[in-house]
Design a protein around this motif. Structure first.
Motif, PDB file in Angstrom:
ATOM      1  N   PHE A 203       0.814  -1.222   0.000  1.00 52.37           N
ATOM      2  CA  PHE A 203       0.000   0.000   0.000  1.00 52.37           C
ATOM      3  C   PHE A 203       0.843   1.266   0.000  1.00 52.37           C
ATOM      4  O   PHE A 203       0.388   2.319  -0.430  1.00 52.37           O
ATOM      5  N   LYS A 204       2.084   1.153   0.482  1.00 50.51           N
ATOM      6  CA  LYS A 204       2.907   2.355   0.597  1.00 50.51           C
ATOM      7  C   LYS A 204       3.239   2.969  -0.765  1.00 50.51           C
ATOM      8  O   LYS A 204       3.676   4.119  -0.825  1.00 50.51           O
TER       9      LYS A 204
ATOM     10  N   ASP B 171       8.619  -2.441   4.197  1.00 46.39           N
ATOM     11  CA  ASP B 171       8.017  -2.017   2.939  1.00 46.39           C
ATOM     12  C   ASP B 171       8.136  -0.533   2.615  1.00 46.39           C
ATOM     13  O   ASP B 171       8.013  -0.150   1.459  1.00 46.39           O
TER      14      ASP B 171
ATOM     15  N   PRO C 178      -4.445  -3.297   9.419  1.00 46.67           N
ATOM     16  CA  PRO C 178      -3.258  -3.842  10.081  1.00 46.67           C
ATOM     17  C   PRO C 178      -2.266  -2.694  10.282  1.00 46.67           C
ATOM     18  O   PRO C 178      -1.861  -2.055   9.313  1.00 46.67           O
TER      19      PRO C 178
ATOM     20  N   GLY D 241       1.077  -0.472  12.110  1.00 45.72           N
ATOM     21  CA  GLY D 241       2.407  -0.472  12.710  1.00 45.72           C
ATOM     22  C   GLY D 241       2.745   0.923  13.213  1.00 45.72           C
ATOM     23  O   GLY D 241       2.729   1.210  14.395  1.00 45.72           O
ATOM     24  N   ASN D 242       3.027   1.812  12.251  1.00 44.33           N
ATOM     25  CA  ASN D 242       3.309   3.204  12.590  1.00 44.33           C
ATOM     26  C   ASN D 242       2.029   4.049  12.576  1.00 44.33           C
ATOM     27  O   ASN D 242       2.069   5.246  12.809  1.00 44.33           O
ATOM     28  N   PHE D 243       0.921   3.452  12.230  1.00 37.69           N
ATOM     29  CA  PHE D 243      -0.429   4.036  12.284  1.00 37.69           C
ATOM     30  C   PHE D 243      -0.692   5.167  11.278  1.00 37.69           C
ATOM     31  O   PHE D 243      -1.627   5.941  11.453  1.00 37.69           O
ATOM     32  N   GLY D 244       0.121   5.217  10.213  1.00 36.68           N
ATOM     33  CA  GLY D 244      -0.136   6.211   9.167  1.00 36.68           C
ATOM     34  C   GLY D 244      -1.352   5.838   8.341  1.00 36.68           C
ATOM     35  O   GLY D 244      -2.191   6.695   8.006  1.00 36.68           O
TER      36      GLY D 244
ATOM     37  N   MET E 280       5.022  -4.262  10.681  1.00 40.03           N
ATOM     38  CA  MET E 280       4.228  -3.689  11.778  1.00 40.03           C
ATOM     39  C   MET E 280       4.964  -3.781  13.110  1.00 40.03           C
ATOM     40  O   MET E 280       4.364  -3.603  14.164  1.00 40.03           O
TER      41      MET E 280
ATOM     42  N   HIS F  51       0.534  -9.686   7.438  1.00 36.78           N
ATOM     43  CA  HIS F  51      -0.024  -8.414   7.916  1.00 36.78           C
ATOM     44  C   HIS F  51      -1.535  -8.403   7.737  1.00 36.78           C
ATOM     45  O   HIS F  51      -2.294  -8.129   8.670  1.00 36.78           O
TER      46      HIS F  51
ATOM     47  N   THR G  57      -2.410  -5.316   3.021  1.00 31.63           N
ATOM     48  CA  THR G  57      -1.431  -4.245   2.846  1.00 31.63           C
ATOM     49  C   THR G  57      -0.248  -4.630   1.961  1.00 31.63           C
ATOM     50  O   THR G  57       0.503  -3.768   1.524  1.00 31.63           O
TER      51      THR G  57
END
Ligand SMILES: *Cc1c(COP(=O)(O)O)cnc(C)c1O
Length: 434
Positions: free
Chosen positions: A106-107, A140, A251, A253-256, A306, A360, A383
């Motif tokens: 997704f990034k 990622d 899902p 990790g850094n919640f962005g 994550m 994830h 993701t």
């Protein structure tokens, strides 16, 4: 649009500054001073619009005051050169597949948008001084940012990653590119990489030597565009008559990513509630239960993108809801899964539906399977493509996941990286000689 810092001690910035600087002077994260609501008419007709049309409408609400409309149109359409479809997995559980971009995660969406917006701003600057993007990655981010910026003139990217803690497939996606991309292999964990990047931004001497910017999910140009696909998910579900009582599960990790979904909600996107699905790094989950935010060192898990012990974007979520635990826990619930549970979920889902989850996405799927009410419809973000974690997925499911050609191409490249300690003095010394 003006942007303020979540720490409240930095000057207000315009979009140009917020994008180029990434992090505010007081180490806070930039927040838009307003979140423009979209008109009811937009939501009434959204199912008739394409992904790109929807995204352009959302982008205009955030960036329309600061970017020329034609340029913004090109940036959005160029960014979304691939689809983010919604697919039914089982019963009332759907997945928003975010892995159809160049690096299969997704990034790509945020990274491609940011690269194009940054280039738009650099071109307007006198002298066009080269900009250096520093990015810390737990997996990622590095590949998405590196590929988003690959060959973009006037920008050099340094990707910092923890040695031995990203999969070989992830690693090859940012160490084999060459050109304007340099991979830095740090002897430490992800949080060390993130600390090196944060320290670099705070170092006056270094900033006088070279122009630095961040491309982590803290950058407004990276995280806000992630809202696009939540609007599209709503549109595609509405098309099927399934958009009432929609639950979005991310899902995290850094919640962005989930933060972008929450911004969408503030713009009027009719989502009933949200679930943040964690692996064993359960800081946010604990916060929801106790009201206390207690960062911890990250733990290594199967869902390694994550593995974050102090999620940066928590500051934004906290700010968005006026620091109210009550508001946050009313809208967002949490879930946390051990590696063993992730494995079990992947097997169960594959057996029941034939759908191959990556580790994830498995957290997202399971959180819906555990928490969805009978009248709710759930959409979780897938993701990354399972082939990005091929060794693990093959072993867990006893299958041979096919590798998409765009991934196979990276694996044929030659690895190039710069070894680095986790000591900031060493990293600074290296950059001072660039
Ligand atoms: C980065 C990443 C996540 C976590 O996203 P955040 O925005 O950091 O919460 C989840 N899954 C995958 C595959 C990722 O790469």
């Amino acid at each position: 649009m003006k942007y303020y810092s979540t720490n409240g001690k930095a000057p207000i910035a315009d979009l140009h500054k917020a994008v180029v600087k990434g992090l505010a002077e007081d180490r806070g994260l930039y927040m838009p001073e307003r979140i423009n609501k979209l008109p009811q008419e937009f939501f009434d007709n959204i199912e008739k619009m394409s992904f790109q049309e929807i995204a352009y409408t959302v982008a205009s609400a955030f960036f329309g005051e600061d970017v020329d409309p034609d340029a913004l149109h090109d940036i959005v359409y160029d960014t979304l050169a691939f689809d983010c479809p919604v697919v039914n997995v089982k019963d009332n559980i759907y997945t928003l597949e975010l892995f159809h971009g160049p690096t299969l995660a997704f990034k790509d969406v945020g990274a491609r948008f940011m690269a194009r917006l940054l280039q738009y701003f650099i071109k307007q600057e006198e002298g066009h001084k080269e900009v250096n993007v520093l990015v810390a990655t737990s997996g990622d981010t590095g590949s998405a940012v590196a590929n988003g910026f690959l060959g973009v003139e006037g920008i050099h990217v340094y990707v910092l990653y923890p040695k031995g803690k990203v999969s070989p497939i992830q690693e090859c996606q940012f160490t084999t590119l060459g050109k304007n991309i340099t991979a830095i292999e740090v002897d430490g964990v992800f949080d060390d990489c993130q600390a090196l990047v944060k320290n670099a931004f705070m170092d006056a001497e270094l900033n006088a030597h070279m122009k630095l910017t961040s491309a982590n999910s803290i950058n407004v140009a990276r995280f806000l565009p992630q809202a696009f696909y939540y609007f599209n998910a709503y549109a595609r579900m509405k098309e099927q008559g399934k958009a009432d009582n929609l639950v979005i599960c991310v899902p995290s990790g850094n919640f962005g990513n989930i933060c972008a979904a929450l911004f969408g909600h503030e713009m009027g996107l009719p989502i009933k509630r949200f679930i943040a699905a964690n692996n064993a790094n359960d800081i946010f989950y604990k916060y929801l239960q106790t009201g206390k935010y207690e960062p911890k060192p990250s733990k290594q898990t199967l869902a390694n993108a994550m593995d974050v012990g102090d999620p940066s974007n928590f500051a934004r979520i906290y700010d968005l809801y006026g620091k109210s635990h009550e508001k946050i826990s009313a809208l967002i619930s949490g879930a946390t899964y051990s590696d063993e549970q992730i494995r079990e979920t992947m097997r169960e889902c594959y057996k029941a539906s034939g759908y191959i989850l990556d580790p994830h996405g498995a957290c997202g799927y399971q959180a819906l399977a555990d928490g969805l009410q009978p009248d709710e419809v759930g959409v979780f973000c897938e993701t990354a493509h399972p082939a990005k974690f091929k060794e693990k997925v093959d072993e867990i499911l006893g299958i041979d996941v096919a590798i998409p050609e765009r991934l196979a191409a990276f694996m044929r490249g030659e690895k190039q990286s710069v070894p680095m300690t986790k000591d900031f003095a060493d990293f600074k010394d290296y950059l001072m000689h660039q």
